[in-house]
Write a protein that holds these residues in place. Structure first.
Motif, PDB file in Angstrom:
ATOM      1  N   ARG A  87       0.830  -1.206   0.000  1.00 65.27           N
ATOM      2  CA  ARG A  87       0.000   0.000   0.000  1.00 65.27           C
ATOM      3  C   ARG A  87       0.864   1.256   0.000  1.00 65.27           C
ATOM      4  N   LEU A  88       1.897   1.272   0.839  1.00 63.87           N
ATOM      5  CA  LEU A  88       2.769   2.443   0.888  1.00 63.87           C
ATOM      6  C   LEU A  88       3.456   2.672  -0.448  1.00 63.87           C
ATOM      7  N   ASN A  89       3.908   1.614  -1.092  1.00 60.75           N
ATOM      8  CA  ASN A  89       4.580   1.761  -2.381  1.00 60.75           C
ATOM      9  C   ASN A  89       3.604   2.193  -3.472  1.00 60.75           C
ATOM     10  N   MET A  90       2.348   1.763  -3.389  1.00 61.62           N
ATOM     11  CA  MET A  90       1.353   2.238  -4.355  1.00 61.62           C
ATOM     12  C   MET A  90       1.098   3.730  -4.174  1.00 61.62           C
ATOM     13  N   LEU A  91       1.057   4.196  -2.926  1.00 60.03           N
ATOM     14  CA  LEU A  91       0.908   5.627  -2.676  1.00 60.03           C
ATOM     15  C   LEU A  91       2.126   6.393  -3.198  1.00 60.03           C
ATOM     16  N   ILE A  98      -2.228  16.169  -2.258  1.00 58.05           N
ATOM     17  CA  ILE A  98      -3.279  15.279  -2.752  1.00 58.05           C
ATOM     18  C   ILE A  98      -3.168  13.899  -2.094  1.00 58.05           C
ATOM     19  N   VAL A  99      -1.990  13.300  -2.167  1.00 62.42           N
ATOM     20  CA  VAL A  99      -1.819  11.921  -1.687  1.00 62.42           C
ATOM     21  C   VAL A  99      -1.813  11.857  -0.159  1.00 62.42           C
ATOM     22  N   GLY A 100      -1.218  12.861   0.505  1.00 64.79           N
ATOM     23  CA  GLY A 100      -1.165  12.842   1.965  1.00 64.79           C
ATOM     24  C   GLY A 100      -2.532  12.784   2.611  1.00 64.79           C
ATOM     25  N   PRO A 101      -3.433  13.749   2.326  1.00 64.63           N
ATOM     26  CA  PRO A 101      -4.785  13.677   2.882  1.00 64.63           C
ATOM     27  C   PRO A 101      -5.550  12.430   2.447  1.00 64.63           C
ATOM     28  N   PHE A 102      -5.347  11.987   1.192  1.00 66.31           N
ATOM     29  CA  PHE A 102      -6.013  10.765   0.729  1.00 66.31           C
ATOM     30  C   PHE A 102      -5.601   9.567   1.594  1.00 66.31           C
ATOM     31  N   ALA A 103      -4.293   9.438   1.853  1.00 68.00           N
ATOM     32  CA  ALA A 103      -3.824   8.328   2.691  1.00 68.00           C
ATOM     33  C   ALA A 103      -4.418   8.414   4.088  1.00 68.00           C
ATOM     34  N   ARG A 104      -4.590   9.625   4.581  1.00 67.59           N
ATOM     35  CA  ARG A 104      -5.160   9.815   5.921  1.00 67.59           C
ATOM     36  C   ARG A 104      -6.637   9.469   5.949  1.00 67.59           C
ATOM     37  N   ARG A 138      -8.565   7.930   3.524  1.00 68.22           N
ATOM     38  CA  ARG A 138      -8.989   6.646   2.939  1.00 68.22           C
ATOM     39  C   ARG A 138      -8.451   5.457   3.735  1.00 68.22           C
ATOM     40  N   TYR A 139      -7.198   5.509   4.144  1.00 66.60           N
ATOM     41  CA  TYR A 139      -6.567   4.362   4.793  1.00 66.60           C
ATOM     42  C   TYR A 139      -6.281   4.585   6.278  1.00 66.60           C
ATOM     43  N   LYS A 140      -6.663   5.755   6.800  1.00 69.01           N
ATOM     44  CA  LYS A 140      -6.402   6.070   8.212  1.00 69.01           C
ATOM     45  C   LYS A 140      -4.918   5.952   8.552  1.00 69.01           C
ATOM     46  N   ALA A 141      -4.078   6.338   7.613  1.00 72.05           N
ATOM     47  CA  ALA A 141      -2.633   6.221   7.824  1.00 72.05           C
ATOM     48  C   ALA A 141      -2.187   7.145   8.944  1.00 72.05           C
TER      49      ALA A 141
END
Length: 566
Positions: A98-102, A496-502, A504-507
C-alpha cells in the motif's frame, strides 16, 4: 609564481582538476553544515559552489568532468543499492504494498504537474521540455534522476538538434532549495488540514505496537504439563505446533540439561524457551504454565554454561541457514537471538546468516568457544570493506545498464544506464549475493563514505559545467518560472496523496511523513520527521518506499527525455 597561476588556470591538467573539485566540494560541505530554522540543504550546496566556480571561469576539461560526474553517480547509486538490498523484497510483505502504491501515485502526480506547467506556460520545444525535466528532479530532490536525464539527453543529442548544449542542472538548481522547504511545510499543512493531534498519533503508534508485536525474541521458563508432549522430541513438538521455538536449557529434576532437537521431553521438565513474541501464548498453552525457575542463575552450574554474543565474520558461513548448520546436534549449543543492523530477530531454522550478524550462542563454555571460531567473531574484519564485491557489482551493473530495451515509438533503445544498472545489480547482490559466495557486508560508515564521495563528485561536476549559463538562465531566461513551477511540482502531489492516505486508509501522520520523505528521497525531510516523533514509524515508511521510488525516478527520467524530446 607562474607555476601557481598555471595550476589554477591550466584547465587540461589533472592537478588543476583535482584542485578545482577539492575547492568546490570543500566549500559546498562547509556551507551544507549551516542550518536556517533547523533546515539545511546539505551536500546540495556542492552544486551551487560548482555553479559559482563555473560562472567565474574556474573550470576544467569538459570530457574529464563528464567522466568524473558519471563515475561519481555510479558510486552513489551502488552504495544505495547495497544498503537497501537486504530488505528490499521484504518491504512488500509487511504492509509495504500500500505504501509503495501511494509512492507511485506521488511520482505520477509529480510528472503530471510538470507536463501541465510545460504545456500551459512554455513553447512546446525540446529545450523547454528538457529544462522542465531538470526542474522536476530538483523539485523532487532526486539527484540520480538528474543524472539519468542527462545521460538520456547525451544518447539522442546527435539525432535531435539543440540538445547537446542544454544544461538541465540549471533547472534542477532553481527548483531544489524551495523543494526542501516545500516538502516539510506541505507535511505540516496536512497536519492542519486533517486536524491531526501529534500526541494522539504517538499514542496510536504505541497501541498498534502493543496489539501487533514484532517478531522479536521472547524468553520464558515453562513446566511441561501437557501429557501429549511427554515422550516426544523437541523436533516433533516444533513440527506439530508449526511454530519456531528454541529450548536452550532445561531442568529434569535438579539436573541441568542442554537439549538438542532429538532431546525427549518428559512431563514435569522445566524448559527455558525462546520464541517470537507473537507465538509466546500459543507455545505456553501447548507446553504448560510458566515456572519460577531462574535459568540465568543456572549458568553458574557445574556444566559451566555460558551465553555469548558472537559476530558472524567467516565468509564460509555467509548465506547458510540456521537449520542447515546443526548447532544443537553437532556443536551442542543453541542460537537463541540474532541482531542485524540494530534489529533483533528470532532465530528460526530458515534464517540466512549474513556477514555482520550478531548472534547469541548458549551452551557449555568449550562448545561455545568452538562455535565462536566457526562463525569468526573477528569484528576487526568488518572494518575492511569488500572491494572485490563492490567492483564486481559495478562491472555487472554497467553491463546491465547498457542492455538496450526496445519500446514502441522510442527513437532509440532505452537503457537503464549508469544510474539504473548499478542500482538494480546492487540491490540484487545485497539480497542474493550469498548465493554467489559474495560477501556484501559493508559497515554503515564505509557505505556512507562511498555514497558521499560519489554524490560529491557528481554534484561538483554538474555544477561546474552548468555554471557558465546559470546567471543568464535566471536573469534573462525562465529561471523564475522554474522556481515557481518547481515549487508546484513539489507540493501539489503531497497535498493530494497525503490527505487521501489519511482519510482513505487512516494512515498514521508520522507514517505519511516518512512516506513523503522516502518518495522524494529527501534525507532532510526524514530528519525533520524523525525529530517530530519518538518512534520509528517515519524511518520505517521511508525505508519501505525509498528503493522503488529511487528506481522509478531514474526510469521515468529517461522515458520523459526519450519519448518527449526524441
Amino acid at each position: 609564481m607562474e607555476w601557481l597561476i598555471n595550476l589554477f588556470t591550466a584547465t587540461d591538467g589533472v592537478a588543476h582538476t583535482v584542485l578545482l573539485l577539492a575547492a568546490v566540494i570543500s566549500v559546498g560541505v562547509v556551507l551544507g553544515n549551516v542550518k536556517i530554522g533547523g533546515i539545511s540543504l546539505g551536500v546540495t550546496w556542492i552544486l551551487f559552489a560548482g555553479i559559482l566556480a563555473g560562472h567565474i571561469g574556474f573550470t576544467a576539461n569538459d570530457t574529464l568532468l563528464t567522466f568524473l560526474q558519471d563515475f561519481g553517480l555510479v558510486l552513489f547509486v551502488f552504495g544505495i543499492g547495497l544498503q537497501v538490498g537486504p530488505g528490499f523484497f521484504d518491504n512488500f510483505g509487511r504492509g509495504g504494498v500500500r505504501l509503495n502504491m501511494l509512492a507511485i501515485a506521488v511520482i505520477a502526480l509529480n510528472i503530471i504537474v510538470m507536463f501541465a506547467c510545460y504545456l500551459l506556460f512554455f513553447d512546446h520545444n525540446n529545450f523547454n521540455l528538457a529544462m522542465m525535466t531538470g526542474t522536476l528532479f530538483g523539485a523532487v530532490t532526486n539527484t540520480p534522476g538528474l543524472g539519468a536525464a542527462n545521460e538520456a539527453i547525451q544518447a539522442i543529442s546527435d539525432r535531435v538538434e539543440g540538445l547537446a548544449n542544454i544544461e538541465i542542472a540549471n533547472g534542477y538548481a532553481c527548483a531544489y532549495p524551495l523543494a526542501v522547504l516545500g516538502i516539510i511545510f506541505s507535511t505540516l499543512f496536512i497536519r492542519f488540514l486533517c486536524r491531526i493531534s501529534v500526541s494522539d498519533e504517538e499514542k496510536e503508534l504505541e497501541r498498534l505496537e502493543t496489539a501487533n508485536p514484532q517478531e522479536t525474541p521472547h524468553a520464558m521458563a515453562l513446566r511441561a504439563d501437557n501429557a501429549y508432549i511427554s515422550g516426544r522430541t523437541i523436533l516433533e513438538l516444533t513440527d506439530f505446533l508449526k511454530r519456531n521455538f528454541v529450548v536452550s536449557r532445561m531442568f529434569r529434576g535438579d539436573e541441568l540439561v542442554l537439549p538438542n532437537s532429538k532431546t525427549v521431553i518428559t512431563k514435569g521438565d522445566e524448559l527455558y524457551v525462546v520464541c517470537a513474541e507473537s507465538d509466546a501464548e500459543a507455545i505456553k498453552a501447548f507446553i504448560g504454565p510458566e515456572t519460577h525457575r531462574n535459568f540465568e542463575d543456572s549458568q553458574t552450574d557445574k556444566m559451566q554454561m555460558v551465553s555469548k554474543k558472537v559476530v558472524v565474520t567467516n565468509p564460509k558461513v555467509n548465506g547458510k541457514t540456521l537449520g542447515n548448520m546443526h548447532f544443537s546436534s553437532i556443536y551442542g549449543v543453541n542460537i537463541t537471538r540474532i541482531t542485524r543492523q540494530g534489529m533483533n530477530f528470532f532465530a528460526s531454522k530458515n534464517h540466512h546468516f549474513h556477514i555482520g550478524d550478531k548472534v547469541t550462542v548458549v551452551g557449555p563454555e568449550a562448545n561455545v568457544k568452538r562455535v565462536t571460531e566457526l562463525l569468526g567473531n573477528a569484528a576487526k574484519r568488518l572494518d575492511h570493506p569488500n572491494i572485490v564485491t563492490i567492483f564486481i557489482g559495478i562491472f555487472l551493473g554497467i553491463i546491465v545498464g547498457q542492455i538496450p530495451i526496445n519500446l514502441p515509438n522510442m527513437p532509440v533503445a532505452m537503457k537503464l544506464g549508469v544510474a539504473g544498472g548499478p542500482l538494480i545489480v546492487a540491490i540484487l547482490i545485497g539480497r542474493y549475493g550469498h548465493l554467489l559466495k559474495l560477501v556484501t557486508y559493508t559497515s554503515n560508515s564505509a557505505n556512507l563514505m562511498l555514497r558521499e564521495i560519489g554524490l560529491s563528485l557528481f554534484l561538483a561536476c554538474v555544477g561546474i559545467k552548468a555554471g557558465g549559463n546559470f546567471v543568464d538562465t535566471i536573469v534573462a531566461g525562465d529561471g523564475l518560472k522554474y522556481v515557481l513551477f518547481g515549487f508546484l511540482i513539489t507540493i501539489i502531489p503531497i497535498l493530494i496523496v497525503g490527505p487521501f492516505a489519511r482519510w482513505r486508509y487512516k494512515a498514521n501522520y508520522f507514517t505519511i511523513m516518512g512516506l513523503v520523505a522516502g518518495t522524494y528521497t529527501d534525507p532532510a525531510a526524514l530528519a525533520f520527521a524523525n525529530a517530530s516523533c519518538t518512534r520509528e514509524a517515519p524511518a520505517l515508511a521511508y525505508s519501505t518506499v525509498y528503493p522503488l521510488s529511487m528506481f522509478l525516478r531514474i526510469l521515468t527520467a529517461q522515458l520523459i527525455i526519450l519519448l518527449g524530446c526524441g
